[in-house]
Write a protein that holds these residues in place. Structure first.
Motif, short mmCIF file in Angstrom:
data_model
loop_
_atom_site.label_atom_id
_atom_site.label_comp_id
_atom_site.label_asym_id
_atom_site.label_seq_id
_atom_site.Cartn_x
_atom_site.Cartn_y
_atom_site.Cartn_z
N ARG A 223 -8.00 6.59 -3.17
CA ARG A 223 -7.85 5.51 -2.94
C ARG A 223 -6.11 5.21 -2.77
O ARG A 223 -5.91 4.20 -1.63
N ASN A 224 -5.61 5.46 -3.64
CA ASN A 224 -4.17 4.91 -4.13
C ASN A 224 -3.12 6.05 -2.98
O ASN A 224 -2.14 5.57 -2.14
N TYR A 225 -3.63 6.88 -2.69
CA TYR A 225 -3.32 8.00 -1.29
C TYR A 225 -3.01 7.21 -0.28
O TYR A 225 -2.38 7.18 0.24
N ILE A 226 -4.41 6.73 0.38
CA ILE A 226 -4.63 6.75 1.47
C ILE A 226 -3.85 4.82 1.38
O ILE A 226 -3.34 4.63 2.44
N GLY A 227 -3.87 4.35 0.41
CA GLY A 227 -3.46 3.08 0.54
C GLY A 227 -2.21 2.82 0.63
O GLY A 227 -1.22 1.80 1.39
N GLY A 228 -0.93 3.80 -0.20
CA GLY A 228 -0.08 3.98 -0.29
C GLY A 228 0.68 4.00 1.10
O GLY A 228 2.02 4.14 1.64
N SER A 229 0.36 5.41 1.61
CA SER A 229 0.19 5.95 2.95
C SER A 229 0.11 4.27 4.33
O SER A 229 1.18 4.62 4.81
N LEU A 230 -0.59 4.16 4.36
CA LEU A 230 -1.14 2.90 5.27
C LEU A 230 0.25 2.04 5.34
O LEU A 230 0.70 1.20 5.68
N LEU A 231 0.50 1.04 3.86
CA LEU A 231 1.18 0.60 3.65
C LEU A 231 2.69 1.11 3.42
O LEU A 231 2.95 0.44 4.67
N TYR A 232 3.02 1.75 3.73
CA TYR A 232 3.97 2.87 3.88
C TYR A 232 5.04 2.67 5.32
O TYR A 232 5.09 2.38 6.13
N LEU A 233 3.70 3.40 6.05
CA LEU A 233 3.03 3.97 7.10
C LEU A 233 3.94 1.95 8.30
O LEU A 233 4.54 1.90 8.92
N GLY A 234 2.42 1.37 7.86
CA GLY A 234 2.39 0.07 8.52
C GLY A 234 2.91 -0.61 7.75
O GLY A 234 3.73 -1.52 9.33
N SER A 235 4.34 -1.00 7.11
CA SER A 235 4.72 -1.69 6.79
C SER A 235 6.69 -1.31 7.12
O SER A 235 6.97 -2.46 8.09
N GLY A 236 6.92 -0.63 7.52
CA GLY A 236 7.19 0.39 7.95
C GLY A 236 7.50 0.09 9.15
O GLY A 236 8.95 0.26 10.15
#
Length: 288
Positions: free
Chosen positions: A50-63
């Motif tokens: 959950r943390n890995y997918i959530g962190g990746s989506l947050l990083y890529l999406g916000s970026g």
């Protein structure tokens, strides 16, 4: 009998953390993955996934959203044309960050585990302490994090092997036209973990609300994007992108995280509004 009741109460209290973590896992993973891919995993690995997918989506999406707004939709409004980083530089930053993401997300996963075990001073409900006390704990928690990240970051520069083998990977982005929101997590995995450890250590020093702790960890992803976008917002006492861009050009100033406080206390603050040959700011407050 009294001992048994106390032990039962402690177990029930700890179970609230596991219940909350399991709820987040079910809601998040269940909404994006078929059950066969995660339901049979041990609880710890469900949380990491959950943390890995959530962190990746947050990083890529916000970026991507951030870059679209400041480099394309509002092109030349926030960033002068000659300060926009190349696509090659941004792709390299994404590659470095995504290689490190599985390791980055181990730390919040481990922190959730020790909270669930009852080893920290976390509490599960704001009502356990009341809103005024809750806000006071957040302030103390953030001061600890601010102090810890300042010194972790500074030592990554001052201890030569740490800089050479870890932090130098991030500092290849040492010009304003190579920095971008994607640079915010472009670290060696161990470097990123070292700078996040103060969040973990603070759990043992001050009571903090469980969900608030998780939220603050993920806010880090947004904040690091912000301080690498080279837009000088000039909101005192925030350690914004103007100050952090100076850090990338001089290497010896502005190690702080959210605020100017630690750099001011320890004598490493450098104001981006100063007229200096190392960097220039135009009248519209853009870093160029």
């Amino acid at each position: 009998m009294m001992v048994g009741n106390i032990s039962s109460s402690v177990d029930e209290y700890k179970a609230l953390f596991v219940e909350e973590t399991s709820f987040y896992n079910r809601i998040f993973l269940g909404s994006i993955l078929p059950p066969i891919l995660w339901e049979n995993l041990p609880h710890f690995f469900q949380t990491w996934l959950r943390n890995y997918i959530g962190g990746s989506l947050l990083y890529l999406g916000s970026g991507f959203l951030w870059c679209f707004v400041i480099y394309y939709w509002k092109r030349n409004l926030y960033i002068p044309k000659d300060c926009i980083p190349s696509k090659k530089a941004m792709i390299l930053q994404i590659c470095v960050a995504m290689k490190a993401m599985p390791w980055y997300t181990l730390l919040p996963t481990f922190s959730e585990h020790v909270i669930e075990m009852g080893w920290t001073r976390c509490f599960p409900r704001i009502s356990d302490v009341g809103v005024p006390t809750y806000l006071g704990y957040i302030l103390i928690y953030l001061l600890i994090v601010e102090f810890g990240i300042y010194w972790a970051h500074r030592e990554l520069h001052d201890i030569k092997p740490l800089y050479k083998y870890l932090h130098a990977i991030h500092h290849i982005y040492n010009k304003q036209n190579t920095l971008s929101p994607f640079a915010g997590l472009a670290f060696h995995p161990l470097d990123g973990i070292i700078q996040a450890i103060p969040h973990f250590l603070a759990l043992f020093l001050v009571p903090i609300h469980f969900t608030t702790h998780i939220t603050l960890i993920f806010i880090e992803g947004l904040w690091t994007a912000n301080i690498h976008d080279c837009i000088h917002g000039k909101v005192w006492p925030v350690m914004g992108a103007g100050y952090h861009t100076i850090h990338h050009t001089t290497y010896r100033h502005n190690y702080g995280h959210y605020t100017l406080l630690m750099d001011w206390i320890f004598g490493t603050l450098r104001d981006p509004t100063l007229d200096d040959d190392d960097f220039e700011f135009n009248k519209s407050k853009k870093v160029c």
